[in-house]
Scaffold this motif. Structure first.
Motif, PDB file in Angstrom:
ATOM      1  N   GLN A 224      -2.053  37.317 -29.096  1.00  0.00           N
ATOM      2  CA  GLN A 224      -2.342  35.979 -29.620  1.00  0.00           C
ATOM      3  C   GLN A 224      -2.012  34.906 -28.588  1.00  0.00           C
ATOM      4  O   GLN A 224      -2.741  33.914 -28.453  1.00  0.00           O
ATOM      5  CB  GLN A 224      -1.568  35.753 -30.913  1.00  0.00           C
ATOM      6  N   ALA A 225      -0.915  35.104 -27.853  1.00  0.00           N
ATOM      7  CA  ALA A 225      -0.560  34.136 -26.809  1.00  0.00           C
ATOM      8  C   ALA A 225      -1.614  34.122 -25.708  1.00  0.00           C
ATOM      9  O   ALA A 225      -1.950  33.061 -25.163  1.00  0.00           O
ATOM     10  CB  ALA A 225       0.813  34.476 -26.227  1.00  0.00           C
ATOM     11  N   SER A 226      -2.152  35.296 -25.371  1.00  0.00           N
ATOM     12  CA  SER A 226      -3.209  35.363 -24.354  1.00  0.00           C
ATOM     13  C   SER A 226      -4.451  34.624 -24.823  1.00  0.00           C
ATOM     14  O   SER A 226      -5.071  33.859 -24.066  1.00  0.00           O
ATOM     15  CB  SER A 226      -3.540  36.827 -24.053  1.00  0.00           C
ATOM     16  N   GLU A 227      -4.827  34.817 -26.079  1.00  0.00           N
ATOM     17  CA  GLU A 227      -6.011  34.141 -26.626  1.00  0.00           C
ATOM     18  C   GLU A 227      -5.798  32.628 -26.691  1.00  0.00           C
ATOM     19  O   GLU A 227      -6.722  31.846 -26.418  1.00  0.00           O
ATOM     20  CB  GLU A 227      -6.331  34.705 -28.003  1.00  0.00           C
ATOM     21  N   ALA A 228      -4.580  32.216 -27.039  1.00  0.00           N
ATOM     22  CA  ALA A 228      -4.300  30.776 -27.109  1.00  0.00           C
ATOM     23  C   ALA A 228      -4.377  30.135 -25.731  1.00  0.00           C
ATOM     24  O   ALA A 228      -4.911  29.027 -25.579  1.00  0.00           O
ATOM     25  CB  ALA A 228      -2.912  30.558 -27.722  1.00  0.00           C
ATOM     26  N   LEU A 229      -3.859  30.832 -24.732  1.00  0.00           N
ATOM     27  CA  LEU A 229      -3.893  30.282 -23.381  1.00  0.00           C
ATOM     28  C   LEU A 229      -5.328  30.237 -22.861  1.00  0.00           C
ATOM     29  O   LEU A 229      -5.727  29.265 -22.203  1.00  0.00           O
ATOM     30  CB  LEU A 229      -3.016  31.125 -22.458  1.00  0.00           C
ATOM     31  N   ALA A 230      -6.124  31.256 -23.170  1.00  0.00           N
ATOM     32  CA  ALA A 230      -7.531  31.248 -22.762  1.00  0.00           C
ATOM     33  C   ALA A 230      -8.282  30.104 -23.436  1.00  0.00           C
ATOM     34  O   ALA A 230      -9.174  29.488 -22.829  1.00  0.00           O
ATOM     35  CB  ALA A 230      -8.184  32.587 -23.094  1.00  0.00           C
ATOM     36  N   ALA A 231      -7.922  29.807 -24.673  1.00  0.00           N
ATOM     37  CA  ALA A 231      -8.578  28.704 -25.386  1.00  0.00           C
ATOM     38  C   ALA A 231      -8.302  27.362 -24.730  1.00  0.00           C
ATOM     39  O   ALA A 231      -9.097  26.418 -24.851  1.00  0.00           O
ATOM     40  CB  ALA A 231      -8.120  28.686 -26.845  1.00  0.00           C
ATOM     41  N   ARG A 232      -7.178  27.247 -24.026  1.00  0.00           N
ATOM     42  CA  ARG A 232      -6.860  26.001 -23.317  1.00  0.00           C
ATOM     43  C   ARG A 232      -7.690  25.852 -22.051  1.00  0.00           C
ATOM     44  O   ARG A 232      -7.691  24.790 -21.437  1.00  0.00           O
ATOM     45  CB  ARG A 232      -5.373  25.975 -22.960  1.00  0.00           C
ATOM     46  N   LEU A 233      -8.359  26.918 -21.632  1.00  0.00           N
ATOM     47  CA  LEU A 233      -9.139  26.905 -20.398  1.00  0.00           C
ATOM     48  C   LEU A 233     -10.575  27.342 -20.664  1.00  0.00           C
ATOM     49  O   LEU A 233     -11.044  28.354 -20.135  1.00  0.00           O
ATOM     50  CB  LEU A 233      -8.505  27.839 -19.363  1.00  0.00           C
ATOM     51  N   PRO A 234     -11.322  26.608 -21.476  1.00  0.00           N
ATOM     52  CA  PRO A 234     -12.694  27.043 -21.791  1.00  0.00           C
ATOM     53  C   PRO A 234     -13.597  27.104 -20.569  1.00  0.00           C
ATOM     54  O   PRO A 234     -14.581  27.839 -20.557  1.00  0.00           O
ATOM     55  CB  PRO A 234     -13.178  25.979 -22.790  1.00  0.00           C
ATOM     56  N   GLU A 235     -13.266  26.319 -19.520  1.00  0.00           N
ATOM     57  CA  GLU A 235     -14.104  26.334 -18.326  1.00  0.00           C
ATOM     58  C   GLU A 235     -13.890  27.590 -17.478  1.00  0.00           C
ATOM     59  O   GLU A 235     -14.707  27.907 -16.623  1.00  0.00           O
ATOM     60  CB  GLU A 235     -13.856  25.076 -17.473  1.00  0.00           C
ATOM     61  N   VAL A 236     -12.782  28.295 -17.684  1.00  0.00           N
ATOM     62  CA  VAL A 236     -12.530  29.535 -16.945  1.00  0.00           C
ATOM     63  C   VAL A 236     -13.148  30.677 -17.754  1.00  0.00           C
ATOM     64  O   VAL A 236     -12.500  31.361 -18.530  1.00  0.00           O
ATOM     65  CB  VAL A 236     -11.024  29.768 -16.718  1.00  0.00           C
ATOM     66  N   ARG A 237     -14.443  30.898 -17.538  1.00  0.00           N
ATOM     67  CA  ARG A 237     -15.202  31.778 -18.420  1.00  0.00           C
ATOM     68  C   ARG A 237     -14.820  33.251 -18.253  1.00  0.00           C
ATOM     69  O   ARG A 237     -15.015  34.048 -19.165  1.00  0.00           O
ATOM     70  CB  ARG A 237     -16.694  31.562 -18.174  1.00  0.00           C
ATOM     71  N   LEU A 238     -14.274  33.606 -17.109  1.00  0.00           N
ATOM     72  CA  LEU A 238     -13.850  34.991 -16.942  1.00  0.00           C
ATOM     73  C   LEU A 238     -12.720  35.332 -17.902  1.00  0.00           C
ATOM     74  O   LEU A 238     -12.685  36.421 -18.490  1.00  0.00           O
ATOM     75  CB  LEU A 238     -13.407  35.234 -15.496  1.00  0.00           C
ATOM     76  N   LEU A 239     -11.781  34.395 -18.089  1.00  0.00           N
ATOM     77  CA  LEU A 239     -10.698  34.629 -19.043  1.00  0.00           C
ATOM     78  C   LEU A 239     -11.239  34.789 -20.457  1.00  0.00           C
ATOM     79  O   LEU A 239     -10.739  35.604 -21.240  1.00  0.00           O
ATOM     80  CB  LEU A 239      -9.695  33.476 -19.006  1.00  0.00           C
TER      81      LEU A 239
END
Length: 508
Positions: A224-239
């Motif tokens: 869940q923490a990984s998904e939350a951090l990825a959500a903060r970086l929508p422009e980093v599409r690889l994440l």
């Protein structure tokens, strides 16, 4: 946010004073395109940047552009081009006496080897980049090669699971992550990885390792923490594309095949959108395995066919890109003095690109190089060089009857059998398709023939039925002794004819 994304420890770069202004602008645009996973557009910009730097005679910035070009090519699936381009960049970076660029180039060479499936080679190169960064007192750029070492271990574990159908071993990945944390603590806050992009990759890796080691339930807070951090970086599409992979792995650990399949399909769709071919391949292999687990043989085969079609298309597109690399090779000849000085240092790295991704043996190019060297010399004990072309009997029927996946497993097993039967100084290579080439030294024809018989007995004795019910595998080989007037072509031709002569003697 943008400042965090541009952290030099994520994509190392020369300072603006060292890069020609036009080249600097192209590299900056290309790096932003990489962050947004627009690899094809980034590839075009890095190609232009490398040409500009070459025309300006600026070796260090040309090396930097080629390293980034290699990274874009590898993500697009052009593995051989990525490796060759990164190796060119290593030579130019050393010739340009730019230590920071040399570290960056090694990192991207490691990434190219990683996606090529050359995991041992990737580990060696990435470890060198990490150690060099620490030794030269550059804590700000140590994290990317170390994180790529962790990604390499994750990809290695997934590959082994696909080949051997065993649960991934998280011990090596966990050890690398622990080393990462220890290094960050030793270097202090100023040297620790600071960018959100780095933190996102690290969080993803920690969640994966925790799941593999302790189960999906224990890993859920980290997921869940990984998904939350990825959500903060929508422009980093690889994440974003990597999150369904994480969910798929957790569902696999919980034996929730339908949920795992849905996540694998989401991963594939995301990776198609960003044209990240290596991750597409992982998603299709996962989907195929999950369809098979649920008794959906047709769907599993469709995934493998889609993978095969994509790889065929990549080979066609790669021809155009390889012409560009050939041009770079030709232009590099103009740096004759630098090339001669660096040739001995580059030899070890060149060998890393000579491994067949499927079997781990030498590939055709590597075998040609080493066989040419072997023909040029003679051992002091008077033994002779023997060559054997080995062909799998009726291999097409294996693929047609049991699937190409089983055919690939057959080739891997044969590679292991050959390596077990030969000595350390002998050579084994996958020549192409179902053909192998073995080269070894022996004192006379009788002992050389014994080696060939030992190989055939090892193949015959292997329990092939473990791979597929009713499967039987045999090989034909043509054994020949080298002569003083032999060229590589004549030696191979004579062995090839011997192999076909043996094959004709077999019952239909």
């Amino acid at each position: 946010m943008q400042q965090e994304l541009r952290s030099p420890s994520w994509l190392a770069t020369l300072s603006g004073d060292e890069v020609p202004p036009d080249t600097q602008a192209l590299l900056r645009q290309g790096r932003q395109l990489i962050i947004s996973a627009a690899y094809r557009q980034a590839y075009a910009l890095f190609m232009r940047a490398s040409q500009q730097a070459h025309e300006a005679g600026h070796l260090a910035s040309e090396a930097q552009a080629l390293a980034l070009l290699s990274y874009a090519a590898g993500n697009l699936g052009h593995n051989e081009e990525a490796i060759e381009t990164a190796m060119l960049a290593t030579q130019l970076a050393d010739a340009g006496q730019a230590p920071l660029v040399s570290l960056m180039v090694l990192n991207y060479l490691g990434v190219a080897l990683l996606w090529n499936g050359s995991h041992d080679g990737a580990e060696a190169v990435l470890t060198q980049a990490y150690d060099d960064a620490l030794r030269h007192g550059r804590p700000g750029v140590v994290w990317q090669p170390h994180m790529n070492r962790c990604l390499n271990e994750a990809y290695r574990a997934v590959t082994l699971r696909q080949l051997e159908r065993q649960r991934p071993d998280a011990s090596r990945l966990r050890r690398l992550l622990d080393d990462f944390d220890a290094s960050a603590e030793a270097l202090g806050k100023a040297g620790a990885p600071a960018s959100l992009m780095q933190q996102g990759v690290l969080q993803w890796l920690r969640a994966l390792a925790e799941g593999w080691q302790h189960g999906a339930a224990a890993a859920e807070p980290l997921v869940q923490a990984s998904e939350a951090l990825a959500a903060r970086l929508p422009e980093v599409r690889l994440l974003q594309a990597m999150q369904p992979w994480l969910r798929c792995e957790m569902a696999l650990l919980s034996d929730a095949a339908p949920a795992a399949l849905q996540a694998a399909q989401q991963m594939h769709a995301s990776c198609v959108r960003i044209e990240h071919q290596p991750l597409q391949r992982i998603a299709l292999l996962l989907s195929s395995e999950l369809h098979e687990r649920q008794g959906q043989a047709g769907e599993a085969l469709a995934c493998l066919r889609l993978l095969q079609r994509g790889e065929h298309q990549l080979r066609q597109v790669s021809m155009h890109h390889r012409r560009s690399v050939a041009t770079l090779h030709f232009e590099l000849r103009q740096h004759k003095q630098e090339v001669q000085h660096l040739r001995s240092n580059a030899q070890q790295l060149q060998r890393l690109s000579m491994e067949d991704a499927l079997t781990g043996l030498l590939n055709r190019r590597g075998m040609e190089l080493l066989l040419t060297e072997a023909l040029a010399g003679r051992p002091e004990d008077g033994s002779a060089l023997y060559l054997s072309v080995v062909d799998v009997d009726r291999f097409k029927s294996v693929n047609d009857r049991y699937s190409h996946q089983v055919g690939d497993q057959v080739l891997r097993v044969l590679a292991e059998l050959f390596q077990q039967s030969l000595r350390g100084q002998d050579l084994a290579a996958r020549w192409g398709g179902d053909e192998f080439v073995l080269a070894f030294w022996a004192p006379d024809d009788e002992q050389a023939a014994a080696v060939g018989e030992r190989l055939k007995r090892a193949v015959a004795a292997y329990p092939w039925g473990m791979l597929a019910t009713g499967l039987c595998v045999s090989v034909s080989l043509g054994l020949t002794r080298s002569r003083s007037d032999d060229s590589l072509d004549s030696l191979l031709l004579r062995s090839d004819l011997g192999m076909y002569a043996e094959k004709r003697q077999q019952p239909a």
